[in-house]
Scaffold this motif. Structure first.
Motif, PDB file in Angstrom:
ATOM      1  N   GLU A  54     -10.138  -2.451   7.496  1.00  0.00           N
ATOM      2  CA  GLU A  54      -9.922  -1.048   7.599  1.00  0.00           C
ATOM      3  C   GLU A  54      -8.472  -0.640   7.845  1.00  0.00           C
ATOM      4  OE1 GLU A  54     -12.540   0.464  10.598  1.00  0.00           O
ATOM      5  OE2 GLU A  54     -13.873  -1.041  10.260  1.00  0.00           O
ATOM      6  N   THR A  55      -7.590  -1.578   8.371  1.00  0.00           N
ATOM      7  CA  THR A  55      -6.334  -1.159   8.704  1.00  0.00           C
ATOM      8  C   THR A  55      -5.421  -1.005   7.282  1.00  0.00           C
ATOM      9  OG1 THR A  55      -6.487  -2.239  10.807  1.00  0.00           O
ATOM     10  CG2 THR A  55      -4.120  -1.724   9.993  1.00  0.00           C
ATOM     11  N   LEU A  56      -5.883  -1.961   6.465  1.00  0.00           N
ATOM     12  CA  LEU A  56      -5.209  -2.020   5.253  1.00  0.00           C
ATOM     13  C   LEU A  56      -5.646  -0.902   4.378  1.00  0.00           C
ATOM     14  CD1 LEU A  56      -5.635  -5.926   4.468  1.00  0.00           C
ATOM     15  CD2 LEU A  56      -3.613  -4.883   4.964  1.00  0.00           C
ATOM     16  N   THR A  57      -6.890  -0.751   4.729  1.00  0.00           N
ATOM     17  CA  THR A  57      -7.267   0.638   3.702  1.00  0.00           C
ATOM     18  C   THR A  57      -6.698   1.952   4.113  1.00  0.00           C
ATOM     19  OG1 THR A  57      -9.647  -0.484   3.447  1.00  0.00           O
ATOM     20  CG2 THR A  57      -9.301   2.055   3.120  1.00  0.00           C
ATOM     21  N   ASN A  58      -6.690   2.136   5.323  1.00  0.00           N
ATOM     22  CA  ASN A  58      -5.836   3.250   5.875  1.00  0.00           C
ATOM     23  C   ASN A  58      -4.292   3.003   5.489  1.00  0.00           C
ATOM     24  OD1 ASN A  58      -7.744   4.267   7.423  1.00  0.00           O
ATOM     25  ND2 ASN A  58      -7.382   3.085   9.220  1.00  0.00           N
ATOM     26  N   ALA A  59      -3.655   2.191   5.704  1.00  0.00           N
ATOM     27  CA  ALA A  59      -2.298   1.779   5.290  1.00  0.00           C
ATOM     28  C   ALA A  59      -2.366   2.377   3.650  1.00  0.00           C
ATOM     29  CB  ALA A  59      -1.697   0.428   5.082  1.00  0.00           C
ATOM     30  N   ILE A  60      -2.917   1.807   2.692  1.00  0.00           N
ATOM     31  CA  ILE A  60      -2.955   2.091   1.367  1.00  0.00           C
ATOM     32  C   ILE A  60      -3.265   3.604   1.046  1.00  0.00           C
ATOM     33  CG2 ILE A  60      -4.027   1.566  -0.838  1.00  0.00           C
ATOM     34  CD1 ILE A  60      -4.432  -1.186   0.323  1.00  0.00           C
ATOM     35  N   LYS A  61      -4.312   4.297   1.843  1.00  0.00           N
ATOM     36  CA  LYS A  61      -4.722   5.374   1.560  1.00  0.00           C
ATOM     37  C   LYS A  61      -3.843   6.679   2.080  1.00  0.00           C
ATOM     38  CE  LYS A  61      -9.572   5.093   1.385  1.00  0.00           C
ATOM     39  NZ  LYS A  61     -11.193   5.705   1.714  1.00  0.00           N
ATOM     40  N   HIS A  62      -2.994   6.370   3.295  1.00  0.00           N
ATOM     41  CA  HIS A  62      -2.473   7.295   3.824  1.00  0.00           C
ATOM     42  C   HIS A  62      -0.771   7.051   4.196  1.00  0.00           C
ATOM     43  CE1 HIS A  62      -6.355   8.961   5.138  1.00  0.00           C
ATOM     44  NE2 HIS A  62      -6.744   7.762   5.683  1.00  0.00           N
ATOM     45  N   SER A  63      -0.341   5.906   4.104  1.00  0.00           N
ATOM     46  CA  SER A  63       0.958   5.727   4.320  1.00  0.00           C
ATOM     47  C   SER A  63       1.895   5.693   3.208  1.00  0.00           C
ATOM     48  CB  SER A  63       0.948   4.271   4.977  1.00  0.00           C
ATOM     49  OG  SER A  63       1.076   3.238   4.079  1.00  0.00           O
ATOM     50  N   GLY A  64       1.490   5.493   2.046  1.00  0.00           N
ATOM     51  CA  GLY A  64       2.274   5.377   0.957  1.00  0.00           C
ATOM     52  C   GLY A  64       3.325   4.292   0.700  1.00  0.00           C
ATOM     53  N   ALA A  65       2.807   3.172   1.493  1.00  0.00           N
ATOM     54  CA  ALA A  65       3.386   1.941   1.454  1.00  0.00           C
ATOM     55  C   ALA A  65       3.569   1.363  -0.052  1.00  0.00           C
ATOM     56  CB  ALA A  65       3.038   1.132   2.632  1.00  0.00           C
ATOM     57  N   GLU A  66       4.663   0.578   0.201  1.00  0.00           N
ATOM     58  CA  GLU A  66       4.884  -0.156  -1.304  1.00  0.00           C
ATOM     59  C   GLU A  66       4.710  -1.879  -0.869  1.00  0.00           C
ATOM     60  OE1 GLU A  66       8.716   0.780  -2.616  1.00  0.00           O
ATOM     61  OE2 GLU A  66       8.016   2.564  -3.148  1.00  0.00           O
ATOM     62  N   ARG A  67       4.697  -2.124   0.433  1.00  0.00           N
ATOM     63  CA  ARG A  67       4.535  -3.406   0.802  1.00  0.00           C
ATOM     64  C   ARG A  67       3.974  -3.540   2.165  1.00  0.00           C
ATOM     65  NH1 ARG A  67       6.731  -7.344  -1.856  1.00  0.00           N
ATOM     66  NH2 ARG A  67       6.898  -9.590  -1.151  1.00  0.00           N
ATOM     67  N   VAL A  68       2.771  -4.668   2.480  1.00  0.00           N
ATOM     68  CA  VAL A  68       2.194  -4.948   3.785  1.00  0.00           C
ATOM     69  C   VAL A  68       2.532  -6.319   4.037  1.00  0.00           C
ATOM     70  CG1 VAL A  68       0.123  -4.464   4.645  1.00  0.00           C
ATOM     71  CG2 VAL A  68       0.628  -2.889   2.889  1.00  0.00           C
ATOM     72  N   TRP A  69       2.429  -6.266   5.408  1.00  0.00           N
ATOM     73  CA  TRP A  69       2.576  -7.821   5.750  1.00  0.00           C
ATOM     74  C   TRP A  69       1.526  -7.835   6.942  1.00  0.00           C
ATOM     75  CZ3 TRP A  69       6.698  -4.389   4.957  1.00  0.00           C
ATOM     76  CH2 TRP A  69       7.650  -5.034   4.095  1.00  0.00           C
ATOM     77  N   VAL A  70       0.850  -8.918   6.786  1.00  0.00           N
ATOM     78  CA  VAL A  70      -0.199  -9.093   7.941  1.00  0.00           C
ATOM     79  C   VAL A  70       0.060 -10.706   8.369  1.00  0.00           C
ATOM     80  CG1 VAL A  70      -2.634  -9.640   8.238  1.00  0.00           C
ATOM     81  CG2 VAL A  70      -1.960  -7.994   6.229  1.00  0.00           C
ATOM     82  N   ASP A  71       0.099 -10.682   9.812  1.00  0.00           N
ATOM     83  CA  ASP A  71       0.342 -11.930  10.643  1.00  0.00           C
ATOM     84  C   ASP A  71      -0.948 -12.290  11.454  1.00  0.00           C
ATOM     85  OD1 ASP A  71       2.249 -13.792  11.588  1.00  0.00           O
ATOM     86  OD2 ASP A  71       1.679 -13.093  13.444  1.00  0.00           O
ATOM     87  N   LEU A  72      -1.516 -13.286  11.571  1.00  0.00           N
ATOM     88  CA  LEU A  72      -2.618 -13.944  12.287  1.00  0.00           C
ATOM     89  C   LEU A  72      -2.157 -14.975  12.833  1.00  0.00           C
ATOM     90  CD1 LEU A  72      -3.810 -12.855   9.267  1.00  0.00           C
ATOM     91  CD2 LEU A  72      -6.034 -12.877  10.650  1.00  0.00           C
ATOM     92  N   HIS A  73      -2.365 -14.954  14.272  1.00  0.00           N
ATOM     93  CA  HIS A  73      -2.227 -16.351  14.728  1.00  0.00           C
ATOM     94  C   HIS A  73      -2.815 -16.430  16.137  1.00  0.00           C
ATOM     95  CE1 HIS A  73       0.871 -13.690  16.690  1.00  0.00           C
ATOM     96  NE2 HIS A  73       0.930 -14.239  17.889  1.00  0.00           N
TER      97      HIS A  73
END
Length: 423
Positions: A343-362
């Motif tokens: 859902e967070t990635l969907t929000n970023a793509i729909k609303h932010s106009g971002a060209e790049r996304v970074w995801v970190d899981l630890h």
């Protein structure tokens, strides 16, 4: 050698703590008392929240050092302030009132008094035990004589230095002090933090209130989870009814028509067979999408890290995924984390106009930590209709938390934490 190194480190820590405890506590205590007194004049309403915020930051810094230097854990007892207080005069008055009504505020002021007196004195012994030896050796090297000849009555601890012999005794006592410091310095620093914990840690009544708030929060999130599950079931039923089920019914009707006309009109029957094949493929695709929306097979088979990586491959923007998970969490936690990231990635793509996304899981300290960062336009906020509130409710079911940092102009960082253990 290690004991000596630890003692010297504790001595340096003690020197730092004695100076900051004395200077910082005096300044903040005086500012807090004066600001609270000025509330009667109206000025204190505006200055007190800022001063008390500085006191809390100072106390929290002490909590951090206590954990890092002496493994003394001091929980934070402050009552959370409403996120929608605003910045007007009325909001400022309410903020001041809420902070003064918090029992932890008054315990902070008590701690400042203790910190500038007992706390500073106790921790000052750590550097003193090491450095005081130097003065004993200075006396033994001949400095005692001009002091004595000038009429001075020099004392080194309990030794009255009046001759070379007593100066030598002072040097020997200095060595004893140094040796004592080697053994007790870490304990002295720990004692300083234990004094702080006695006042900064939550009291029994605070813990009871915190527990009550926690129960209320968990009850609310459980209700949200039930409502969300019911909505999810309705969505699945609707998708099955309007999608795969409708296609299967149409395919059955086509097969019945084919059976009736296969001998009389083979060409039309062949056309209907192709249509039935297409419907069966589309129905299968919809069922796969539905299953993926309920619980992706890759999540069940390969875990959260690989599932998020597979999700990133389907995104229309470049996405980097860093995973450091030495094991797997329980299936419900993995599912909640996966869909929160989705859902967070969907929000970023729909609303932010971002060209790049970074995801970190630890995972660390009993927490699964996930951060999703994009280089979009920013401006995201909880409760702003961007879907972040739904993610917060999803995480709240597992006692998780969500934090958003999204200044206008970007970047946006969404951080999620879920308490769990890995297998």
């Amino acid at each position: 050698m290690k004991r000596l190194k630890d003692a010297v480190t504790a001595g340096a820590q003690g020197l730092y703590l004695s100076i900051t405890s004395l200077a910082g506590s005096i300044v903040l205590f005086v500012c807090a008392v004066v600001s609270i007194a000025f509330i009667l004049l109206g000025v204190g309403v505006f200055t007190t929240p800022a001063v008390l915020t500085s006191v809390r930051a100072y106390a929290n810094r002490h909590r951090v050092l206590a954990g890092e230097w002496s493994d003394v854990h001091i929980p934070i007892p402050y009552r959370p302030l409403p996120a929608d207080l605003g910045t007007g005069i009325t909001a400022q008055v309410e903020r001041c009132s809420l902070m003064l009504k918090d029992p932890a505020t008054w315990r902070d002021l008590q701690w400042l008094l203790a910190n500038m007196t007992a706390g500073a004195v106790v921790v000052a012994f750590a550097p003193t035990l090491l450095l005081y030896m130097l003065y004993g050796w200075v006396l033994a090297l001949g400095v005692w004589e001009p002091i004595h000849n000038a009429g001075g009555g020099e004392w080194y601890a309990f030794i009255h230095v009046t001759s070379q012999t007593t100066a030598n005794y002072a040097a020997a006592l200095g060595v004893a002090f140094f040796a004592l410091g080697v053994f007790v310095n870490p304990s002295i620093v720990r004692a300083h933090f234990l004094i702080a914990r006695s006042l900064l840690a939550p009291t029994a009544s605070m813990r009871e209130r915190e527990l009550a708030l926690r129960v209320d929060h968990l009850t609310e999130t459980r209700h949200d989870a039930v409502d969300t599950s019911a909505a999810e079931l309705r969505r699945i039923e609707r998708d099955l009814h309007d999608g795969a089920q409708a296609r299967l019914v149409a395919m059955g009707m086509d097969l019945g028509t084919i059976e009736a006309m296969i001998e009389s009109n083979p060409a039309k029957a062949k056309e209907l067979i192709a249509k039935a094949r297409q419907n069966s493929g589309e129905a299968l695709t919809e069922l796969r999408d539905l299953v993926r929306g309920i619980h992706p097979p890759v999540l069940a088979e390969r875990g959260l890290g690989d599932a998020v990586k597979a999700l990133a491959l389907r995104l229309p923007v470049a996405t980097e995924v860093e995973v450091d998970l030495p094991g797997r969490a329980d299936a419900p936690v993995e599912s909640a984390a996966y869909f929160a990231v989705s859902e967070t990635l969907t929000n970023a793509i729909k609303h932010s106009g971002a060209e790049r996304v970074w995801v970190d899981l630890h995972h660390g300290g009993g927490m699964l930590r996930i951060s999703v960062t994009d280089n979009g336009r920013g401006g995201a906020a909880l409760g702003a209709g961007t879907g972040l509130s739904g993610i917060e409710r999803r995480l709240g079911t597992f006692d998780g938390v969500l934090a958003v940092s999204s200044p206008v102009g970007g970047p946006t960082m969404v951080t999620m934490e879920i308490p769990c253990e890995l297998s």
